[in-house]
Design a protein around this motif. Structure first.
Motif, PDB file in Angstrom:
ATOM      1  N   ASN A  71       0.800  -1.232   0.000  1.00 26.04           N
ATOM      2  CA  ASN A  71       0.000   0.000   0.000  1.00 26.04           C
ATOM      3  C   ASN A  71       0.828   1.276   0.000  1.00 26.04           C
ATOM      4  OD1 ASN A  71      -2.579  -1.348   0.092  1.00 26.04           O
ATOM      5  ND2 ASN A  71      -2.161  -1.812   2.247  1.00 26.04           N
ATOM      6  N   ASN A  72       2.028   1.211  -0.535  1.00 24.45           N
ATOM      7  CA  ASN A  72       2.901   2.393  -0.529  1.00 24.45           C
ATOM      8  C   ASN A  72       3.787   2.373  -1.771  1.00 24.45           C
ATOM      9  OD1 ASN A  72       4.412   4.628   0.072  1.00 24.45           O
ATOM     10  ND2 ASN A  72       5.117   3.897   2.071  1.00 24.45           N
ATOM     11  N   TYR A  73       3.656   3.385  -2.606  1.00 24.65           N
ATOM     12  CA  TYR A  73       4.502   3.470  -3.793  1.00 24.65           C
ATOM     13  C   TYR A  73       5.941   3.865  -3.451  1.00 24.65           C
ATOM     14  CZ  TYR A  73       0.266   3.383  -6.707  1.00 24.65           C
ATOM     15  OH  TYR A  73      -0.899   3.034  -7.327  1.00 24.65           O
ATOM     16  N   LYS A  74       6.136   4.455  -2.295  1.00 18.84           N
ATOM     17  CA  LYS A  74       7.466   4.967  -1.944  1.00 18.84           C
ATOM     18  C   LYS A  74       8.300   3.916  -1.214  1.00 18.84           C
ATOM     19  CE  LYS A  74       6.287   8.797   0.268  1.00 18.84           C
ATOM     20  NZ  LYS A  74       6.442  10.146   0.877  1.00 18.84           N
ATOM     21  N   GLN A  75       9.494   3.665  -1.710  1.00 16.91           N
ATOM     22  CA  GLN A  75      10.477   2.852  -1.011  1.00 16.91           C
ATOM     23  C   GLN A  75      11.550   3.815  -0.504  1.00 16.91           C
ATOM     24  OE1 GLN A  75      13.137   0.269  -3.245  1.00 16.91           O
ATOM     25  NE2 GLN A  75      12.960  -1.346  -1.702  1.00 16.91           N
ATOM     26  N   LYS A  76      11.436   4.184   0.757  1.00 14.36           N
ATOM     27  CA  LYS A  76      12.253   5.261   1.293  1.00 14.36           C
ATOM     28  C   LYS A  76      13.667   4.790   1.632  1.00 14.36           C
ATOM     29  CE  LYS A  76       8.283   7.566   3.446  1.00 14.36           C
ATOM     30  NZ  LYS A  76       7.700   8.040   4.722  1.00 14.36           N
ATOM     31  N   PHE A  77      14.637   5.684   1.430  1.00 14.56           N
ATOM     32  CA  PHE A  77      16.016   5.433   1.870  1.00 14.56           C
ATOM     33  C   PHE A  77      16.725   6.764   2.060  1.00 14.56           C
ATOM     34  CE2 PHE A  77      16.177   5.590  -2.742  1.00 14.56           C
ATOM     35  CZ  PHE A  77      17.353   6.274  -3.039  1.00 14.56           C
ATOM     36  N   ALA A 174      10.799   4.065 -10.627  1.00 17.79           N
ATOM     37  CA  ALA A 174      11.479   5.335 -10.845  1.00 17.79           C
ATOM     38  C   ALA A 174      12.503   5.468  -9.717  1.00 17.79           C
ATOM     39  CB  ALA A 174      10.485   6.490 -10.827  1.00 17.79           C
ATOM     40  N   PHE A 175      13.780   5.348 -10.062  1.00 14.80           N
ATOM     41  CA  PHE A 175      14.835   5.309  -9.056  1.00 14.80           C
ATOM     42  C   PHE A 175      15.229   6.715  -8.597  1.00 14.80           C
ATOM     43  CE2 PHE A 175      15.732   1.407 -11.572  1.00 14.80           C
ATOM     44  CZ  PHE A 175      15.624   0.474 -10.562  1.00 14.80           C
ATOM     45  N   GLY A 176      15.487   6.827  -7.302  1.00 14.36           N
ATOM     46  CA  GLY A 176      16.059   8.045  -6.755  1.00 14.36           C
ATOM     47  C   GLY A 176      17.570   7.933  -6.664  1.00 14.36           C
ATOM     48  N   SER A 177      18.232   9.088  -6.714  1.00  9.29           N
ATOM     49  CA  SER A 177      19.667   9.211  -6.399  1.00  9.29           C
ATOM     50  C   SER A 177      20.588   8.360  -7.264  1.00  9.29           C
ATOM     51  CB  SER A 177      19.914   8.903  -4.916  1.00  9.29           C
ATOM     52  OG  SER A 177      19.246   9.835  -4.108  1.00  9.29           O
ATOM     53  N   GLU A 178      20.256   8.179  -8.530  1.00  9.57           N
ATOM     54  CA  GLU A 178      21.180   7.498  -9.435  1.00  9.57           C
ATOM     55  C   GLU A 178      22.465   8.296  -9.593  1.00  9.57           C
ATOM     56  OE1 GLU A 178      23.056   6.648 -13.412  1.00  9.57           O
ATOM     57  OE2 GLU A 178      22.197   8.499 -12.650  1.00  9.57           O
ATOM     58  N   PHE A 187      19.754   0.229  -3.350  1.00  6.53           N
ATOM     59  CA  PHE A 187      18.871   0.007  -2.212  1.00  6.53           C
ATOM     60  C   PHE A 187      17.794  -1.012  -2.556  1.00  6.53           C
ATOM     61  CE2 PHE A 187      15.284   0.845   0.601  1.00  6.53           C
ATOM     62  CZ  PHE A 187      15.923   0.890   1.830  1.00  6.53           C
ATOM     63  N   PHE A 188      17.249  -0.922  -3.770  1.00  3.38           N
ATOM     64  CA  PHE A 188      16.189  -1.856  -4.150  1.00  3.38           C
ATOM     65  C   PHE A 188      16.700  -3.292  -4.174  1.00  3.38           C
ATOM     66  CE2 PHE A 188      13.809  -4.454  -7.107  1.00  3.38           C
ATOM     67  CZ  PHE A 188      12.510  -4.254  -6.682  1.00  3.38           C
ATOM     68  N   VAL A 189      17.843  -3.545  -4.777  1.00  5.70           N
ATOM     69  CA  VAL A 189      18.306  -4.938  -4.880  1.00  5.70           C
ATOM     70  C   VAL A 189      18.744  -5.489  -3.527  1.00  5.70           C
ATOM     71  CG1 VAL A 189      18.933  -4.744  -7.316  1.00  5.70           C
ATOM     72  CG2 VAL A 189      20.695  -4.339  -5.560  1.00  5.70           C
ATOM     73  N   GLU A 190      19.103  -4.612  -2.599  1.00  6.58           N
ATOM     74  CA  GLU A 190      19.420  -5.064  -1.243  1.00  6.58           C
ATOM     75  C   GLU A 190      18.163  -5.220  -0.392  1.00  6.58           C
ATOM     76  OE1 GLU A 190      22.237  -6.157  -0.233  1.00  6.58           O
ATOM     77  OE2 GLU A 190      23.390  -5.557  -2.011  1.00  6.58           O
ATOM     78  N   ASP A 254      21.545   2.343 -13.601  1.00  5.23           N
ATOM     79  CA  ASP A 254      20.942   1.527 -12.546  1.00  5.23           C
ATOM     80  C   ASP A 254      20.877   0.036 -12.840  1.00  5.23           C
ATOM     81  OD1 ASP A 254      20.210   3.400 -10.411  1.00  5.23           O
ATOM     82  OD2 ASP A 254      18.913   4.316 -11.902  1.00  5.23           O
ATOM     83  N   HIS A 255      20.926  -0.363 -14.088  1.00  7.31           N
ATOM     84  CA  HIS A 255      20.897  -1.806 -14.383  1.00  7.31           C
ATOM     85  C   HIS A 255      22.134  -2.522 -13.850  1.00  7.31           C
ATOM     86  CE1 HIS A 255      22.769   0.298 -17.747  1.00  7.31           C
ATOM     87  NE2 HIS A 255      23.381  -0.809 -18.097  1.00  7.31           N
ATOM     88  N   VAL A 256      23.211  -1.778 -13.611  1.00  9.05           N
ATOM     89  CA  VAL A 256      24.440  -2.371 -13.065  1.00  9.05           C
ATOM     90  C   VAL A 256      24.168  -3.027 -11.717  1.00  9.05           C
ATOM     91  CG1 VAL A 256      26.795  -1.887 -12.275  1.00  9.05           C
ATOM     92  CG2 VAL A 256      25.888  -0.724 -14.295  1.00  9.05           C
ATOM     93  N   SER A 257      23.323  -2.399 -10.908  1.00  5.79           N
ATOM     94  CA  SER A 257      23.004  -2.944  -9.582  1.00  5.79           C
ATOM     95  C   SER A 257      22.342  -4.307  -9.687  1.00  5.79           C
ATOM     96  CB  SER A 257      22.097  -1.976  -8.822  1.00  5.79           C
ATOM     97  OG  SER A 257      22.707  -0.707  -8.682  1.00  5.79           O
ATOM     98  N   PHE A 258      21.514  -4.492 -10.700  1.00  2.00           N
ATOM     99  CA  PHE A 258      20.825  -5.766 -10.895  1.00  2.00           C
ATOM    100  C   PHE A 258      21.781  -6.823 -11.455  1.00  2.00           C
ATOM    101  CE2 PHE A 258      17.523  -2.700 -10.547  1.00  2.00           C
ATOM    102  CZ  PHE A 258      16.409  -3.370 -10.055  1.00  2.00           C
ATOM    103  N   TYR A 259      22.625  -6.404 -12.372  1.00  2.00           N
ATOM    104  CA  TYR A 259      23.601  -7.336 -12.940  1.00  2.00           C
ATOM    105  C   TYR A 259      24.519  -7.887 -11.848  1.00  2.00           C
ATOM    106  CZ  TYR A 259      27.215  -9.141 -16.112  1.00  2.00           C
ATOM    107  OH  TYR A 259      28.105  -9.948 -16.783  1.00  2.00           O
TER     108      TYR A 259
END
Length: 318
Positions: A71-77, A174-178, A187-190, A254-259
């Motif tokens: 119920n939250n679109y925001k993934q805060k960091f 939509a990634f923040g702080s790229e 942060f997302f992949v972790e 940002d795809h580097v983080s996933f790779y």
């Protein structure tokens, strides 16, 4: 009689699955004009400009029926901001990724996810990553990466209107702080919102707004999933584009983080230019019709991969 015929044709198109939500030049342009506006001052992490952009992205996701996680679109960091050598470190910035998803319909394949992503931040008033000698000047970031964010919103809208066709699920981010060091994607992949083993491919759009006269679309990482090079090449040919497809060349966004997590990736862009990381990267230089073509290309790739049993597995490219 004429009105009856028009109503008949409308119903025929509607009930046969005709999409009412198309990728349009007008909407691409409007998204970029907002994101790269004076009032958003280069979309630096933290602060009122960051919050304004996040509200805009959340509203668009909600309007298109993209579902939030928990119920939250925001993934805060918290983002550690870059400073020039010798300067005092800045206070950590409160920011976030904006994340949602559309669930597939196949009982098995819906547990597999493809990520479509783009970073919404830029350099604000400049800073250590600026290529300009202009001090304290807005870096608008129209191509980098308002163009990618606009593409994310437009492609998501069209996919949402055709969601009944999906077998696999799609996550939109939509990634923040790229610009501060790929911080949002790291942060997302972790802290993945689904088991990371279920993410089968990440497609990243960073600087997709400057399609040249030769219609070159560049991408790296196509060899990280089966037959990826031929797949992307053939799709581009059919859409009057000239793909420059690399099996490897994974780097730069940002795809580097996933790779790094053994996830197949595609990093897509339309090439560099002298306005990169300067205040001159403005909305008037965006090739809007060209960006629409690129959006249709990425949409077509996504639909081919999510509506079929296309085999997706990670292949390392070193």
């Amino acid at each position: 009689m004429k009105n009856v015929l028009l109503i008949f044709l409308f119903n025929l198109l509607y009930f046969s699955g005709f999409s009412q939500s198309e990728i349009t030049e007008t909407e691409i342009n409007n998204h970029i004009l907002f994101l790269a506006s004076e009032k958003n001052a280069g979309r630096y992490p933290g602060g009122k400009e960051n919050r304004r952009v996040v509200r805009y992205l959340k509203k668009d996701f909600k309007t298109q029926g993209i579902i939030p996680f928990n119920n939250n679109y925001k993934q805060k960091f918290k983002a550690k901001l870059r400073v020039k050598k010798g300067e005092k470190e800045k206070k950590l910035a409160n920011t976030c990724n904006v994340v949602g998803y559309i669930e597939g319909n196949d009982p098995i394949l819906k547990k597999e996810f493809i990520v479509l992503g783009a970073h919404y931040d830029h350099l604000g008033m400049g800073g250590p990553s600026s290529k300009s000698n202009k001090v304290h000047t807005i870096h608008y970031g129209a191509d980098d990466n308002a163009s990618g964010t606009a593409a994310l919103l437009e492609i998501a809208e069209k996919i949402a209107s055709n969601k009944k066709e999906l077998k696999r699920s799609i996550i939109f981010i939509a990634f923040g702080s790229e610009e501060q060091g790929l911080l949002g994607s790291k942060f997302f992949v972790e802290n993945p919102l689904v088991p990371i083993s279920q993410i089968k491919l990440m497609i990243n759009m960073d600087m997709v707004g400057r399609l040249n006269a030769e219609k070159h679309v560049y991408m790296g990482g196509a060899g990280t999933f089966p037959n990826g090079v031929n797949f992307m090449q053939n799709l581009g040919d059919a859409l009057d584009l000239t793909p420059i497809v690399h099996a490897g060349s994974v780097g730069g966004s940002d795809h580097v983080s996933f790779y790094a997590k053994n996830i197949s990736v595609l990093g897509i862009h339309t090439g560099g230019h002298p306005q990169y990381h300067t205040p001159e990267d403005t909305a008037d230089l965006i090739n809007i019709p060209g960006e629409k073509q690129v959006c249709e290309y990425i949409y077509k790739a996504l639909m081919e991969l999510t509506t079929t049993n296309y085999k997706l597995e990670f292949i390392r490219q070193d």
